[in-house]
Design a protein around this motif. Structure first.
Motif, PDB file in Angstrom:
ATOM      1  N   ALA A 102      64.853  59.740  32.209  1.00 41.82           N
ATOM      2  CA  ALA A 102      64.115  58.574  32.097  1.00 41.82           C
ATOM      3  C   ALA A 102      63.932  58.124  33.829  1.00 41.82           C
ATOM      4  O   ALA A 102      63.017  57.364  33.866  1.00 41.82           O
ATOM      5  CB  ALA A 102      64.416  57.542  31.340  1.00 41.82           C
ATOM      6  N   LEU A 103      64.744  58.417  34.499  1.00 40.77           N
ATOM      7  CA  LEU A 103      64.515  57.870  35.992  1.00 40.77           C
ATOM      8  C   LEU A 103      63.673  58.644  36.941  1.00 40.77           C
ATOM      9  O   LEU A 103      62.920  58.191  37.544  1.00 40.77           O
ATOM     10  CB  LEU A 103      66.028  58.005  36.410  1.00 40.77           C
ATOM     11  N   PHE A 104      63.973  59.937  36.947  1.00 41.73           N
ATOM     12  CA  PHE A 104      63.268  60.862  37.711  1.00 41.73           C
ATOM     13  C   PHE A 104      61.697  61.313  37.150  1.00 41.73           C
ATOM     14  O   PHE A 104      61.748  62.066  36.237  1.00 41.73           O
ATOM     15  CB  PHE A 104      64.032  62.159  38.047  1.00 41.73           C
ATOM     16  N   ALA A 105      60.901  60.995  37.802  1.00 43.57           N
ATOM     17  CA  ALA A 105      59.499  61.250  37.452  1.00 43.57           C
ATOM     18  C   ALA A 105      58.883  62.215  38.077  1.00 43.57           C
ATOM     19  O   ALA A 105      59.419  62.596  39.352  1.00 43.57           O
ATOM     20  CB  ALA A 105      58.193  59.967  37.826  1.00 43.57           C
ATOM     21  N   ASN A 106      57.909  63.184  37.721  1.00 41.26           N
ATOM     22  CA  ASN A 106      57.399  64.439  38.219  1.00 41.26           C
ATOM     23  C   ASN A 106      56.315  64.118  39.200  1.00 41.26           C
ATOM     24  O   ASN A 106      55.230  64.143  39.130  1.00 41.26           O
ATOM     25  CB  ASN A 106      56.994  65.379  37.214  1.00 41.26           C
ATOM     26  N   SER A 107      56.684  63.309  40.419  1.00 42.98           N
ATOM     27  CA  SER A 107      55.832  62.558  41.363  1.00 42.98           C
ATOM     28  C   SER A 107      55.049  63.473  42.260  1.00 42.98           C
ATOM     29  O   SER A 107      54.231  63.204  42.699  1.00 42.98           O
ATOM     30  CB  SER A 107      56.531  61.274  42.024  1.00 42.98           C
ATOM     31  N   VAL A 108      55.841  64.563  42.368  1.00 43.55           N
ATOM     32  CA  VAL A 108      55.204  65.668  43.407  1.00 43.55           C
ATOM     33  C   VAL A 108      54.137  66.758  42.715  1.00 43.55           C
ATOM     34  O   VAL A 108      53.250  66.677  42.966  1.00 43.55           O
ATOM     35  CB  VAL A 108      56.547  66.426  44.196  1.00 43.55           C
ATOM     36  N   LEU A 109      54.923  67.457  41.843  1.00 41.75           N
ATOM     37  CA  LEU A 109      54.253  68.543  41.075  1.00 41.75           C
ATOM     38  C   LEU A 109      53.043  68.051  40.132  1.00 41.75           C
ATOM     39  O   LEU A 109      51.827  68.499  40.209  1.00 41.75           O
ATOM     40  CB  LEU A 109      55.102  69.336  40.336  1.00 41.75           C
ATOM     41  N   LEU A 110      53.120  66.985  39.433  1.00 40.97           N
ATOM     42  CA  LEU A 110      52.057  66.275  38.854  1.00 40.97           C
ATOM     43  C   LEU A 110      51.480  64.960  39.363  1.00 40.97           C
ATOM     44  O   LEU A 110      50.107  64.951  39.422  1.00 40.97           O
ATOM     45  CB  LEU A 110      52.496  65.891  37.201  1.00 40.97           C
ATOM     46  N   GLY A 111      52.138  64.158  39.976  1.00 41.73           N
ATOM     47  CA  GLY A 111      51.637  62.866  40.331  1.00 41.73           C
ATOM     48  C   GLY A 111      50.766  63.210  41.637  1.00 41.73           C
ATOM     49  O   GLY A 111      49.599  62.753  41.607  1.00 41.73           O
ATOM     50  N   PHE A 112      50.934  64.127  42.690  1.00 37.72           N
ATOM     51  CA  PHE A 112      50.315  64.170  43.747  1.00 37.72           C
ATOM     52  C   PHE A 112      48.818  64.877  43.483  1.00 37.72           C
ATOM     53  O   PHE A 112      47.674  64.166  43.657  1.00 37.72           O
ATOM     54  CB  PHE A 112      50.654  64.970  44.878  1.00 37.72           C
ATOM     55  N   PRO A 113      48.706  65.782  42.556  1.00 36.83           N
ATOM     56  CA  PRO A 113      47.284  66.462  42.318  1.00 36.83           C
ATOM     57  C   PRO A 113      46.651  65.602  41.274  1.00 36.83           C
ATOM     58  O   PRO A 113      45.425  65.195  41.349  1.00 36.83           O
ATOM     59  CB  PRO A 113      47.622  67.552  41.397  1.00 36.83           C
ATOM     60  N   ILE A 114      47.452  64.693  40.313  1.00 40.65           N
ATOM     61  CA  ILE A 114      46.398  63.656  39.507  1.00 40.65           C
ATOM     62  C   ILE A 114      46.085  62.559  40.158  1.00 40.65           C
ATOM     63  O   ILE A 114      44.993  62.092  40.092  1.00 40.65           O
ATOM     64  CB  ILE A 114      47.436  63.364  38.408  1.00 40.65           C
ATOM     65  N   VAL A 115      46.703  62.072  41.137  1.00 41.61           N
ATOM     66  CA  VAL A 115      46.487  60.776  41.603  1.00 41.61           C
ATOM     67  C   VAL A 115      45.182  61.285  42.688  1.00 41.61           C
ATOM     68  O   VAL A 115      44.252  60.376  42.800  1.00 41.61           O
ATOM     69  CB  VAL A 115      47.611  60.140  42.471  1.00 41.61           C
ATOM     70  N   GLU A 116      45.546  62.476  43.467  1.00 44.49           N
ATOM     71  CA  GLU A 116      44.096  62.938  44.113  1.00 44.49           C
ATOM     72  C   GLU A 116      42.970  62.985  43.530  1.00 44.49           C
ATOM     73  O   GLU A 116      41.846  62.434  43.807  1.00 44.49           O
ATOM     74  CB  GLU A 116      44.534  64.044  45.006  1.00 44.49           C
ATOM     75  N   ARG A 117      43.124  63.781  42.364  1.00 45.60           N
ATOM     76  CA  ARG A 117      41.776  63.753  41.412  1.00 45.60           C
ATOM     77  C   ARG A 117      41.274  62.453  41.029  1.00 45.60           C
ATOM     78  O   ARG A 117      40.049  62.307  40.833  1.00 45.60           O
ATOM     79  CB  ARG A 117      41.969  64.948  40.265  1.00 45.60           C
ATOM     80  N   ALA A 118      42.106  61.560  40.624  1.00 43.92           N
ATOM     81  CA  ALA A 118      41.645  60.404  39.809  1.00 43.92           C
ATOM     82  C   ALA A 118      41.253  59.382  40.921  1.00 43.92           C
ATOM     83  O   ALA A 118      40.029  58.818  40.789  1.00 43.92           O
ATOM     84  CB  ALA A 118      42.845  59.747  39.402  1.00 43.92           C
ATOM     85  N   PHE A 119      41.871  59.258  42.335  1.00 44.19           N
ATOM     86  CA  PHE A 119      41.241  58.043  43.043  1.00 44.19           C
ATOM     87  C   PHE A 119      40.973  58.828  44.545  1.00 44.19           C
ATOM     88  O   PHE A 119      40.662  57.825  45.283  1.00 44.19           O
ATOM     89  CB  PHE A 119      42.640  57.205  43.077  1.00 44.19           C
TER      90      PHE A 119
END
Length: 312
Positions: A102-119
């Protein structure tokens, strides 16, 4: 809702393509491991290097930004560890391993592409600031808790020494450190080097997403689905909720930064949760289940959070 879903859907479609390719024997498991090594050891470090090297550090490295994200991380770690220990009657070491999920989020493999596409690419500044201390923060917290929880391990100073060496020999950390060096020193880089790292960076996200789907095939679903449900509720609902309250109400961050912080907090458990569980041989089945089911559940949860954030 459909418009927002279309932002998220291509990301998970690439993950699904990797999963299907291995499931139907169109892509071998060995290839998946090689692809993940390429992305994690070469392409993503170049992405992080470029992002840090050209970043306005004073604009994004703010205690309010990091506090909004990591307060929620720590709270979810504590709640998940206590839930595993007292609700599901797990032993102390197993509870810490489940808490790490519950601590470690998938911020690189999912976070980067989703944030880039969204914003857009401008949003990569705040998420890069978060990612730059993500692994050190999570591993330091998880390992410290684990060493206090288990009685049969090596001494804590020895463990910290080993893990510190491992973290700073990690390719992602090297990419970040080199980026900081170039940024802080103002070092001039030849155009050829900048172009080469940019080419590698462009390959990072699609290759990483396909590889993530490919490696997920080997993970099964844990028999105790209750623990996985607890992890995903904390990871996909509680963490982004805490981040939203802190970023918008307590620290009064801008809407643009708040959106990035919350969306990054809404990512599913990362593969490092399984790495951590495997390192200590505790809670491995639950960690694997959390990665697999969490990645699927994030299709819906991230879409919902995007709707909420756009309403801001």
């Amino acid at each position: 809702m459909i418009e927002v879903f279309l932002v998220v859907f291509p990301v998970f479609l690439v993950v699904g393509a990797g999963y299907a390719a291995v499931s139907f024997n169109l892509f071998k498991n060995d290839y998946a491991d090689a692809l993940m090594k390429f992305t994690q050891n070469f392409a993503i470090p170049c992405l992080l290097f470029n992002a840090i090297a050209g970043l306005d550090l004073s604009a994004v490295f703010k205690p309010a930004l990091l506090g909004s994200f990591y307060t929620g991380s720590a709270v979810c770690f504590i709640l998940s560890t206590l839930g595993a220990r007292y609700l599901f009657q797990r032993r102390s070491g197993e509870a810490v391993a489940i808490g790490f999920c519950a601590l470690f989020a998938n911020s690189v493999l999912l976070g980067f592409p989703i944030v880039e596409r969204a914003f857009g690419t401008d949003a990569l500044g705040p998420i890069t600031a978060i990612v730059s201390i993500h692994a050190p923060f999570c591993y330091l917290l998880g390992i410290t808790a684990m060493e206090f929880a288990r009685a049969d391990g090596r001494a804590l100073p020895d463990t910290i020494k080993v893990v510190t060496k491992a973290m700073f020999s990690n390719a992602l950390m090297i990419g970040l450190l080199l980026g900081f060096f170039v940024n802080l020193t103002g070092l001039w880089l030849p155009q050829g080097i900048r172009d080469a790292t940019e080419m590698m960076a462009r390959a990072a996200l699609p290759a990483a997403l396909f590889g993530l789907g490919a490696v997920l095939v080997r993970y099964g679903i844990a028999p105790n689905i209750g623990e996985t449900a607890m992890i995903l509720f904390l990871r996909l609902v509680i963490h982004p909720s805490i981040a939203l309250i802190l970023a918008s109400r307590v620290f009064n961050l801008s809407t643009e930064v708040t959106q990035v912080v919350v969306l990054t907090a809404a990512m599913s458990p990362g593969i490092n949760t399984y790495v951590f569980a495997n390192m200590y041989d505790r809670g491995k089945a639950t960690a694997a289940s959390g990665v697999l089911l969490g990645t699927g559940a994030a299709v819906v949860s991230v879409t919902i959070w995007l709707v909420i954030l756009r309403a801001l």
